[in-house]
Design a protein around this motif. Sequence first.
Motif, PDB file in Angstrom:
ATOM      1  N   LEU A  43     -35.610 -41.737 -52.804  1.00  0.00           N
ATOM      2  CA  LEU A  43     -35.822 -43.392 -53.010  1.00  0.00           C
ATOM      3  C   LEU A  43     -34.449 -43.886 -53.005  1.00  0.00           C
ATOM      4  CD1 LEU A  43     -37.620 -42.865 -55.936  1.00  0.00           C
ATOM      5  CD2 LEU A  43     -38.539 -44.162 -53.988  1.00  0.00           C
ATOM      6  N   TYR A  44     -34.429 -45.169 -52.726  1.00  0.00           N
ATOM      7  CA  TYR A  44     -32.995 -45.981 -52.507  1.00  0.00           C
ATOM      8  C   TYR A  44     -32.749 -46.365 -54.010  1.00  0.00           C
ATOM      9  CZ  TYR A  44     -32.990 -46.072 -47.628  1.00  0.00           C
ATOM     10  OH  TYR A  44     -33.071 -45.727 -46.118  1.00  0.00           O
ATOM     11  N   PHE A  68     -39.360 -52.823 -48.889  1.00  0.00           N
ATOM     12  CA  PHE A  68     -38.673 -52.651 -47.889  1.00  0.00           C
ATOM     13  C   PHE A  68     -39.301 -51.481 -47.029  1.00  0.00           C
ATOM     14  CE2 PHE A  68     -36.218 -48.792 -46.196  1.00  0.00           C
ATOM     15  CZ  PHE A  68     -35.654 -49.152 -44.892  1.00  0.00           C
ATOM     16  N   TYR A  69     -40.291 -50.638 -47.572  1.00  0.00           N
ATOM     17  CA  TYR A  69     -40.913 -49.752 -46.776  1.00  0.00           C
ATOM     18  C   TYR A  69     -41.959 -50.728 -46.107  1.00  0.00           C
ATOM     19  CZ  TYR A  69     -38.312 -45.831 -48.184  1.00  0.00           C
ATOM     20  OH  TYR A  69     -37.303 -44.962 -48.250  1.00  0.00           O
ATOM     21  N   SER A 109     -42.050 -53.556 -45.108  1.00  0.00           N
ATOM     22  CA  SER A 109     -41.534 -54.477 -43.865  1.00  0.00           C
ATOM     23  C   SER A 109     -41.303 -53.444 -42.751  1.00  0.00           C
ATOM     24  CB  SER A 109     -40.242 -55.037 -44.375  1.00  0.00           C
ATOM     25  OG  SER A 109     -39.267 -54.066 -44.520  1.00  0.00           O
ATOM     26  N   LEU A 110     -41.254 -52.073 -43.087  1.00  0.00           N
ATOM     27  CA  LEU A 110     -41.175 -51.054 -41.869  1.00  0.00           C
ATOM     28  C   LEU A 110     -42.636 -51.082 -41.178  1.00  0.00           C
ATOM     29  CD1 LEU A 110     -38.645 -48.288 -43.231  1.00  0.00           C
ATOM     30  CD2 LEU A 110     -38.089 -50.299 -41.744  1.00  0.00           C
ATOM     31  N   PHE A 111     -43.380 -51.095 -42.177  1.00  0.00           N
ATOM     32  CA  PHE A 111     -44.941 -51.325 -41.626  1.00  0.00           C
ATOM     33  C   PHE A 111     -45.264 -52.337 -40.814  1.00  0.00           C
ATOM     34  CE2 PHE A 111     -45.068 -47.508 -44.291  1.00  0.00           C
ATOM     35  CZ  PHE A 111     -45.415 -46.537 -43.616  1.00  0.00           C
ATOM     36  N   GLY A 112     -44.283 -53.529 -40.911  1.00  0.00           N
ATOM     37  CA  GLY A 112     -45.011 -54.980 -40.555  1.00  0.00           C
ATOM     38  C   GLY A 112     -45.683 -55.533 -41.460  1.00  0.00           C
ATOM     39  N   ARG A 125     -45.045 -45.422 -53.235  1.00  0.00           N
ATOM     40  CA  ARG A 125     -44.492 -45.809 -51.862  1.00  0.00           C
ATOM     41  C   ARG A 125     -45.394 -45.188 -50.763  1.00  0.00           C
ATOM     42  NH1 ARG A 125     -38.849 -43.215 -50.502  1.00  0.00           N
ATOM     43  NH2 ARG A 125     -40.147 -41.361 -49.711  1.00  0.00           N
ATOM     44  N   GLU A 166     -37.976 -53.535 -54.675  1.00  0.00           N
ATOM     45  CA  GLU A 166     -37.501 -53.728 -53.392  1.00  0.00           C
ATOM     46  C   GLU A 166     -37.671 -52.552 -52.615  1.00  0.00           C
ATOM     47  OE1 GLU A 166     -33.421 -56.481 -54.556  1.00  0.00           O
ATOM     48  OE2 GLU A 166     -33.294 -54.561 -55.277  1.00  0.00           O
TER      49      GLU A 166
END
Lengths: 286, 415
Positions: free
Chosen positions: A89-90, A101-102, A104-107, A145, A97
Amino acid sequence: MTEPAIKVEGLRFSYGDLEAVKGISFDVQPGEILGFLGPNGAGKSTTIKMLTGQITPKSGSAQVLGIDVSSDDPNLQAQIGVCFEEKNLYLNMSAKENLDFYASLFGIKEPETMEILRRVGLAERAKDRVSSFSKGMRQRMMISRSFINKPKVLFLDEPTDGLDPVTSAQIRKTIKEEAERGAAVLLTTHDMFEADELSDRVAFINDGEIVALDTVENLKIKYGTRSVKVRLRNSEGVHEEHIELDADGFSARLAELAASPDLLTIHTEEATLENIFIELTGRGLE
Amino acid sequence: MSRPVSRASIIGALLKKELKAYSRDKVYLILTLVVLLLFPVMFNFLPDSVDENLTLAVSPSISSMIDGAKDTFREMGATEAQLAELDNADFTEGEEGLALVEFDDAEEMQRVIDGKLEAWRTEDGDIVLRDKEADEDKPEDAEKVNLDIGIAFPESFIADVAAEKKGVTVTVYSDANVPEEIQGAMESFVREAAYQLAGKELPVTMADEDSLVLGEDRAGDQISLKDKFRPMVIFMVLLMETFSMASLVSTEVLQRTVTSVLVTPARVSDFLISKTIFGTFMSLGQGLIVLLLVGGLTADNWSLILTTLLLGSVMFTGIALFVGASGKDFMGQLFYSMLFTIPLLIPSFSVLFPGTAAVWVKVLPTYPIIDTLVGAMSYGATWSDSIGSLAYATAWLVVLFFAGLFQLKRKVQTL
């Protein structure tokens, strides 16, 4: 029967001269949990890496939701969720967050971040940085996640490894919920209790090969012993008696012992998954 | 099946994440503060003037020695007009780079060289002496003159030498800090002056002038320490940013967060592109800010400076990708950082000693970057002057950047 969510035939992979996966075949139906049970180094994680597109199989074929895993098609990753064994994880980002973030990677424009965190009991810590989380909380983050894109297929690599019983139970509950939603789940574990509790079917993998694949009940019937163990108090202490379920006079003898004032306990003697694994491979699960 | 997410939005999300990770790491923040604040502040404390004059003390005054030698000059055939010219000459101006301070008393001069007396030059050009031990007040509106070397001539030096007398004794006083070479040069200077006056062949063999100047002769182009350090500061910004970027990449690799990104629709290429954009942007941005703060963009050739900065930013990002992806753990990453950055730092020192770069230093990838920055910022080099260095830098950039990309891609795929 519906089209399998995961379909694997003769899949192989080698790290140099070391053949880690030796031509395995299996399939997983939507809504089904397949437990991949085997010791460390058996080939479980390598199989997940191939099926999630992280590494390319040397030979054989594998399709996830009808997409060839070797095709480098991002539509594959768009529909799967992966929970790694390492808690990658970050740490400098908050729980929310991380998930955003992840997403947003999936749109995903409006992710259900808070709802997912609520499911794993982390909603109140949504704004806290992951670096302040305990091991169990980080594992719950890992699980959450993998849910962010409502995946049709879930790959869970040792999702409860090293966790306390309460956290493990919480994570197993969410995994069951995902399967009930219709997700196909490939669960790797070396915890026979977890495999027993969660899996619809279990695949025993050892040294890169699947040595047995069936429902838990069928495996227990096939490899277990049909008997009960009765413990009685006597003048010398405690006496144990094993009674075969298929033996003549079983019912009468069991009724006799059950009526005895010296009766302490009665246990069924079905095989555990670990017993079966040892019987099949000659080695334990650790 | 849901609509495929675009590459641009994935890269945008990755860049946003990079910025968050960067802004929340104390080490990166400290490095950034050092770059943006400390470097320009330190730079402003550097001297911005050039002092290349050698101030030489002499005793007695040249004029008194000339007065004592006038009769000898007359005997040698000098006219009164020529002697009058000598009277009017101001010997304290000296030659270019050489200033003379005259003392009537040799012992007084010796005490100044010895540091027991201080010499101060007033606004009128007079020299006032101050006894440090007597705790005298400092003269007002006067500037202290540093005198480390002085020559005590006999009163009749010119007359005796012109008359070719033997046994003339001259004493050179020098502070212990004066290098032997300067002391030797003063002795040669005195002997040469004596033989010039005597009219005989010089016994001192002069060194071959070409061999004294190594590399490009910057004689007459002297620049202040501040100007020398301006390109070096920019270079250091790029280097510091390399550490931050390498650390950012290394953290992503070692914590395997990159793996979690690659099981989403993001591809390895998206990851590499985002790292490249972020690294280049951070280096270029910080370089540009520092460039403005140290006054590096006032030059006419700002476009050349910016282009060099861009090339340097991409080159250093490539190095950061390589270094960050090379170590298997923190110590490994530190080892590779040192292994790469120390040799790359060497060319920047050539800034302090222009014309001294050895051939092997010029081969290093960072040499054309620093060489172009120095040329453009300090000596007004133009595009045509720098095209060779820029081409060389570009060639290295391609090699290093693709080496970095290859190493990171290989690492990511084998995690």
